[in-house]
Design a protein around this motif. Structure first.
Motif, short mmCIF file in Angstrom:
data_model
loop_
_atom_site.label_atom_id
_atom_site.label_comp_id
_atom_site.label_asym_id
_atom_site.label_seq_id
_atom_site.Cartn_x
_atom_site.Cartn_y
_atom_site.Cartn_z
N MET A 1 0.85 -1.20 0.00
CA MET A 1 0.00 0.00 0.00
C MET A 1 0.88 1.25 0.00
SD MET A 1 -3.05 0.83 2.65
CE MET A 1 -3.66 -0.86 2.66
N MET A 2 0.64 2.12 -0.91
CA MET A 2 1.45 3.34 -0.99
C MET A 2 0.92 4.36 0.01
SD MET A 2 3.63 2.91 -3.54
CE MET A 2 4.04 4.52 -4.17
N ASN A 3 1.84 5.01 0.68
CA ASN A 3 1.39 6.00 1.65
C ASN A 3 1.85 7.41 1.28
OD1 ASN A 3 -0.29 4.71 3.27
ND2 ASN A 3 1.22 4.16 4.82
N THR A 4 1.94 7.64 0.01
CA THR A 4 2.34 8.98 -0.41
C THR A 4 1.22 9.95 -0.13
OG1 THR A 4 1.68 8.19 -2.54
CG2 THR A 4 4.02 8.55 -2.21
N GLY A 5 1.58 11.13 0.35
CA GLY A 5 0.58 12.13 0.68
C GLY A 5 0.03 12.80 -0.55
N THR A 6 0.81 12.84 -1.59
CA THR A 6 0.37 13.57 -2.77
C THR A 6 0.79 12.80 -4.01
OG1 THR A 6 2.44 14.73 -2.75
CG2 THR A 6 0.56 15.87 -1.78
N ILE A 7 0.24 13.22 -5.12
CA ILE A 7 0.64 12.64 -6.40
C ILE A 7 1.79 13.48 -6.93
CG2 ILE A 7 -0.16 12.18 -8.73
CD1 ILE A 7 -2.10 10.80 -7.37
N PRO A 8 2.90 12.86 -7.35
CA PRO A 8 4.00 13.68 -7.84
C PRO A 8 3.64 14.39 -9.14
CG PRO A 8 4.43 11.34 -8.16
CD PRO A 8 3.17 11.43 -7.39
N SER A 10 3.97 15.47 -12.81
CA SER A 10 4.54 14.80 -13.97
C SER A 10 5.66 15.65 -14.56
CB SER A 10 3.45 14.58 -15.00
OG SER A 10 4.03 14.32 -16.24
N HIS B 513 -4.09 6.11 4.80
CA HIS B 513 -4.57 6.95 3.70
C HIS B 513 -5.55 6.22 2.81
CE1 HIS B 513 -1.68 9.60 5.10
NE2 HIS B 513 -0.62 9.06 4.51
N ALA B 524 -5.49 9.71 -2.21
CA ALA B 524 -4.10 10.14 -2.26
C ALA B 524 -3.78 11.17 -1.20
CB ALA B 524 -3.80 10.72 -3.65
N HIS B 541 -3.12 10.91 -15.44
CA HIS B 541 -2.92 10.43 -16.80
C HIS B 541 -3.96 9.40 -17.20
CE1 HIS B 541 0.88 12.50 -16.84
NE2 HIS B 541 1.13 11.96 -15.66
#
Lengths: 200, 560
Positions: A1-8, A10, B513, B524, B541
């Protein structure tokens, strides 16, 4: 499970991301909703044409409001001038355009007031008299209340222009206001046709 | 990152005496944050759900046995009027727009709604409308005149609403509260449309919007066309009652049928305004718990648009018994039946999404499965009623009541419960209890079917709706008793749910999250999302941005 706070973000190059302006879209939505309200009042007017149990009838008392109509419709042109002047950063002409719009709108209201005064005191037609009175005052009154709201907003814009607060960067806002004013004018064309041309 | 909810923090800090109550109240009352406004909408709606639920229970107690004198006929009239009005205007619409407010900006990667202050205004004017409706219990000729709520039915047919038949001010309270909440609804719808069109993050083209956002967009467009006529009709009724106009005054040549047309021009699209957001929740939940992308995205969008258009041309199927003439009846029979085509497309697409999926029966998913079955049955009884001869037989009977409660409770409320269980972790940072969730589901499911399956029967046996009591020996007694028992089950289920909502806020498992391993943008953000939503505005995308992020080796964007 990804726990990134934001979408990077592009890194690819993408075509420019242009979206419509909020003010315009919002005003278009408001106009659609208002149009729905007006349609119901139009339908009532048409439905009750000739169904009054007592007089007076439209043919007996209504006169074509040519003067008011000319004033109101030409105010659409002046408000357009005001917006184009502001776009070219010509604040003086913008103020001139707005002032004439407010003046023409006010003249329209005066002509409506005279018409109502005549109908009420000379012809004895009130909202209680019959179905014609009911639908006539409701429809014309609904339109007139929209004119008054427009006049108040245009006056505020005029004051802002005269006091130097209205700048080129506010063009879009004035344009949104002018959209409303064009709508009020367009509704009047329908009111004129239904009430004064067909209804008589 | 804090996992406590803003609500909880507020409660905790107030309890601990850190922040004065006044400050917390002030913060919520003046907020323009779309998430807080969304939560306030939902809170308001839950309060009204309880109130209108109590009204329903009182009616079922009254009808449980024949010749009952539990409440008087006048009170019964007030109860069904207030129950209907409250459920549609102050429970259904606010709760759906609450979810819309909360989710739409998050899902399209925006930081707030297009017009935050208009958003707050819309909420408060709707809330005020609801309070005004209930103030009629005190104000109309109320406590200083003792309890006179509106009693003209939620459709308020003319000439019942004329000054002669409805003296006092109870009907005025009804009119004004709907007028106000209508303005609020139009404001919120305007905000949602503008937000969806103008605030999408980079790369979020219209055909990449989550289906939920699409459905809220269509719903909001329908609000403009549907609520306008209601507002206009309320203005006319107010003119009739206050300054003696004659719009619906049959004594002066006015028409009672015109009111029916106006009311149902609003009233029928309203059903779809309520049901489309319910579809929206199912559209998001079913794919996630089937671990498959939604089947037929473009067909779903097209079907929604088609439903939006067709629903505007079916209103007179509420008026088959009025005497519209053969041509009118035929048109509205066909228009009504045609709407089952796009609706059928949706059901097929949901089933195709589930088909062959790795189904995970968490609480949100079981509520969605309940939704699918019950919505199908509701649609079938709807098609029965849309045949004019059948409608002539059963109009204004309990069959009709059973049919529309099948849609409103069996479909919309089930989808709503699913939505609560699904997004609760995002809103509060904690999971709702699965055990209590399952109890809630089964109790409510049994209660629902006991109540509304068996309600069809007295309808077929000729029991009219809106009667306050009936004599024994007509064959209705047993069915009404079963219906009443079912209502009790539903109450117990709902109590489980409310208890779960409150308990999980403090004791629930920490969610993280993205507890469901979902793929839309709201997951996200941290749970609960910070007031600015996204630290960096996202770029997408494909239709499943989080999937792309989690599976860089096989992103959706390669296929779109």
């Amino acid at each position: 499970m990804m726990n990134t706070g934001t979408i990077p973000i592009s890194t690819q190059t993408e075509p420019a991301w242009v979206l419509p302006s909020r003010g315009t879209v919002g005003m278009v939505c408001l106009i659609v909703a208002e149009a729905a309200i007006f349609i119901i009042f139009f339908v009532s007017y048409i439905f009750y044409l000739g169904k009054s149990l007592t007089g007076p009838t439209p043919a007996q008392v209504l006169e074509l409001p040519i003067f008011g109509t000319v004033c109101l419709l030409s105010s659409s042109i002046t408000v357009h001038w005001a917006v184009s002047a502001l776009r070219k950063n010509n604040v003086r002409n913008c103020a001139l355009g707005l002032a004439s719009t407010v003046l023409l709108g006010a003249l329209f209201m005066v002509s409506t007031a005279q018409e109502w005064y005549h109908l009420i005191y000379d012809e004895g037609l009130t909202i209680r008299t019959n179905l014609f009175g009911t639908t006539y005052y409701a429809l014309v009154g609904l339109h007139a209340s929209h004119v008054i709201i427009g006049l108040v907003m245009l006056s505020i814009a005029l004051v802002a222009t005269l006091s130097g607060r209205m700048k080129e960067l506010h063009t879009e806002r004035l344009e949104v206001l002018s959209l409303y004013w064009h709508f009020v004018d367009a509704i009047w064309v329908v009111v004129f046709l239904i009430v004064y041309v067909i209804g008589r | 990152m804090a996992n406590a909810t803003p609500v909880m923090e507020a409660i905790d800090e107030t309890l601990a005496g850190k922040r004065p109550v006044f400050e917390v109240v002030y913060e919520w009352a003046t907020t323009v944050d779309h998430k807080k406004i969304g939560l306030m909408y939902i809170f308001l709606a839950l309060i009204f759900l309880i109130v209108a639920g109590i009204e329903a229970i009182l009616m079922r107690i009254q009808l449980a046995v024949p010749n009952n004198h539990f409440i008087s006929p006048q009170v019964f009239n007030q109860l069904f009027t207030m129950h209907g009005t409250t459920m549609v205007f102050f429970m259904g619409m606010p709760i759906l727009f609450g979810f819309g407010n909360y989710l739409v900006p998050l899902m399209i990667g925006a930081r707030d709604m297009a017009f935050p202050r208009l958003n707050a205004f819309s909420f408060w004017i709707s809330a005020f409308g609801g309070l005004l409706l209930y103030f009629s219990y005190f104000g109309a000729s109320g406590l200083y005149g003792a309890g006179s709520a509106p009693d003209v039915g939620w459709f308020a047919y003319a000439p019942l609403t004329a000054k002669v038949f409805s003296p006092g001010h109870s009907t005025d309270y009804w009119t004004l509260s709907l007028l106000l909440s209508g303005i609020g609804t139009i404001g919120t719808a305007l905000n949602i449309v503008t937000t969806t069109i103008c605030m999408r993050c980079r790369g979020m083209t219209m055909m990449r919007l989550p289906l939920l956002v699409w459905l809220f967009l269509i719903t909001s467009c329908m609000v403009f066309i549907a609520i306008g006529p209601l507002t206009a009709a309320q203005i006319m009724l107010t003119l009739d009652r206050y300054i003696g106009a004659h719009f619906f005054d049959t004594q002066a040549g006015g028409s009672a049928v015109l009111w029916m047309h106006y009311f149902w021009i609003f009233g029928h699209p309203e059903v779809y305004i309520l049901v489309l957001p319910a579809f929206a929740f199912v559209n998001e939940i079913v794919p996630v718990f089937s671990r498959k992308a939604i089947f037929g995205y473009p067909a779903m969008v097209a079907a929604t648009v088609a439903i939006g258009f067709i629903s505007l041309s079916v209103w007179a199927h509420h008026m088959f018994t009025v005497g519209l003439g053969a041509a009118g009846n035929t048109f509205f029979v066909f228009a009504t039946m045609v709407i089952s085509v796009p609706t059928g497309i949706k059901i097929f697409n949901w089933l195709a999404t589930i088909w062959g999926g790795k189904i995970h029966f968490a609480t949100p998913m079981i509520f969605c499965v309940g939704f699918l079955f019950q919505f199908l049955i509701a649609g079938l009884t709807g098609i029965m009623l849309s045949a004019a001869p059948f409608d002539w037989q059963l109009s204004a009977s309990y069959f009709v009541v059973a049919h529309f409660h099948y849609v409103l409770v069996g479909a919309i409320v089930f989808a709503l419960f699913a939505a609560f269980y699904y997004w609760y972790p995002k809103v509060t940072g904690r999971m709702m209890s699965e055990t209590l969730g399952k109890w809630h589901f089964w109790l409510f499911l049994i209660g629902f079917h006991l109540t509304f399956d068996f309600m069809h029967v007295p309808g077929l046996l000729g029991m009219p709706r809106r009667i306050y009591t009936y004599e024994a020996g007509r064959g209705w007694e047993m069915w009404n008793l079963i219906v009443g028992i079912g209502a009790i089950f539903q109450v117990v289920g709902t109590v489980c749910f409310i208890f779960n909502l409150i308990r999980s806020c403090f004791r629930g498992e920490i969610a993280g999250h993205d507890p469901w391993d979902a793929w839309t943008l709201e997951w996200a953000t941290p749970s609960p999302p910070p007031s600015y939503n996204f630290a960096i505005e996202p770029t997408v995308h494909s239709r499943r941005p989080l999937w792309d992020l989690k599976h860089p080796e096989d992103p959706d964007s390669d296929y779109e």
